[in-house]
Design a protein around this motif. Sequence first.
Motif, PDB file in Angstrom:
ATOM      1  N   GLU A   1       0.815  -1.219   0.000  1.00  0.00           N
ATOM      2  CA  GLU A   1       0.000   0.000   0.000  1.00  0.00           C
ATOM      3  C   GLU A   1       0.849   1.269   0.000  1.00  0.00           C
ATOM      4  O   GLU A   1       0.660   2.143  -0.811  1.00  0.00           O
ATOM      5  N   ARG A   2       1.773   1.364   0.954  1.00  0.00           N
ATOM      6  CA  ARG A   2       2.642   2.530   1.067  1.00  0.00           C
ATOM      7  C   ARG A   2       4.026   2.079   1.506  1.00  0.00           C
ATOM      8  O   ARG A   2       4.168   1.069   2.189  1.00  0.00           O
ATOM      9  N   MET A   3       5.011   2.862   1.118  1.00  0.00           N
ATOM     10  CA  MET A   3       6.372   2.564   1.544  1.00  0.00           C
ATOM     11  C   MET A   3       7.154   3.865   1.621  1.00  0.00           C
ATOM     12  O   MET A   3       7.088   4.699   0.705  1.00  0.00           O
ATOM     13  N   THR A   4       7.874   4.063   2.700  1.00  0.00           N
ATOM     14  CA  THR A   4       8.745   5.235   2.841  1.00  0.00           C
ATOM     15  C   THR A   4      10.180   4.814   2.593  1.00  0.00           C
ATOM     16  O   THR A   4      10.689   3.894   3.239  1.00  0.00           O
ATOM     17  N   VAL A   5      10.817   5.475   1.650  1.00  0.00           N
ATOM     18  CA  VAL A   5      12.199   5.183   1.288  1.00  0.00           C
ATOM     19  C   VAL A   5      13.031   6.412   1.634  1.00  0.00           C
ATOM     20  O   VAL A   5      12.827   7.495   1.082  1.00  0.00           O
ATOM     21  N   GLU A   6      13.966   6.277   2.549  1.00  0.00           N
ATOM     22  CA  GLU A   6      14.852   7.368   2.930  1.00  0.00           C
ATOM     23  C   GLU A   6      16.225   7.127   2.323  1.00  0.00           C
ATOM     24  O   GLU A   6      16.847   6.090   2.560  1.00  0.00           O
ATOM     25  N   ARG A   7      16.646   8.088   1.524  1.00  0.00           N
ATOM     26  CA  ARG A   7      17.954   8.011   0.886  1.00  0.00           C
ATOM     27  C   ARG A   7      18.642   9.353   1.081  1.00  0.00           C
ATOM     28  O   ARG A   7      18.124  10.400   0.676  1.00  0.00           O
TER      29      ARG A   7
END
Length: 432
Positions: free
Chosen positions: A168-174
């Motif tokens: 559904e949702r995903m947070t990707v921190e780069r």
Amino acid sequence: MTEHKPTDYLSYIDRVWRGEDTLLAHLSGVYFGEELVRVRERVGFLPAFANVAVFDTGDGLLLVDSGDIRTAAPLHAAVRAFSTQPVGTVVYTHGHVDHVFGVAPFDAQADGEGRPRPEVIAHEAVPARFDRYVSTAGYNTWINRRQFGVPSLDWPSTYRCPDTTYRERMTVERGDLTFELVHARGETDDSTYVWVPELKTLCTGDLFIWNTPNAGNPQKVQRYPEEWARALRAMQELGAELLLPGHGVPIVGRDRVHQALDDTARLLESLCEQTRELMNAGHRLDAVLHGVQVPQELLEQPYLHPAYDEPEFVVRNLWRLWGGWYDQNPAHLKPAPEAAVATEFANAAGGASVLAQRALKLLEEGEPRLASHLAETAALAAPADVEVARVRAHVSTGSGRRPRRRPWPVGCSAGRRRSRPRWRREPIWGPS
């Protein structure tokens, strides 16, 4: 080919928004040179048939989409010129072949340098799409050969699958950037839009394509217009100041982004509401198709012209989604073979040639839909009749003039074509 500076491209996209220019320069590659267009600090953009966005995270590069197989090498060269940092992450906004075939050069570079390949992230339905593409490669070959006029096209049977999927949702921190991945069903069931809050930047994938939403393509799998509209509304609430679409030019400015998303949502919502109302009233498909009134003021917007899909195709798709394949015409429930029906009509009319000539007359009188029915019937009734076949081909072009007795030479317009980069001369594989 004349190359243009990024400032020229930014001026050009403003003219496109105002309706003072078209997408032709963007799609033909006039503005693509050795460098990505830097649409804002830390954001590069590859203007191509299927766009690619590149983000400098401060700790490597992140790509949103990767283009098609013919832009793979130019994309790699452009990204390397944009930054010396490695590409650590690629996000697929969906699994269409014009968005997922540019990863290989980055994989190869990583292998050669002895470091991990880029992590590819996508919605969990993307691998199933790739599996379907493999199992229906023959069908996709034929429909895309026909649609784009490339008889040598072969549908790909190997794909760079995602390393990581989400539901559904995903947070990707780069680095110091955050990429919020959100699933939506629209043109596809595996769509992802990407929101970068620090940069107020929205990557829509094919949820926005500078065209009437491709929500009813006749040869392709189910689309989801109502959920598509909801996704547009959700994106509208983000307050983006830069929209990077899957196809077409960027939109710069919060008000413009809001307007484009709002108009697109309103178009889909209107089609959905009208179609549902007519279906609920008991009308059959024919009445629904001709009863839905398209909001013309929306179609007049430069980003909603019906050039690749038609609103009435969206209505057909909604019927399929909500009501199944039966159009409520009893003759279509268990039909006789088309050729047998056509032969009976031709016999009753006095022969296939009579139907063909009547088709030409109707075309000249401004009735291309009726002309198409008669031309197709004539061709089915007399498949070996060359003159009938010529009439059928002529009617299909929509021209009001009668066909020549002899076909014109193949490639007679080739000398008038604008020179384009080699990798843009072939038509693009159509998504499915």
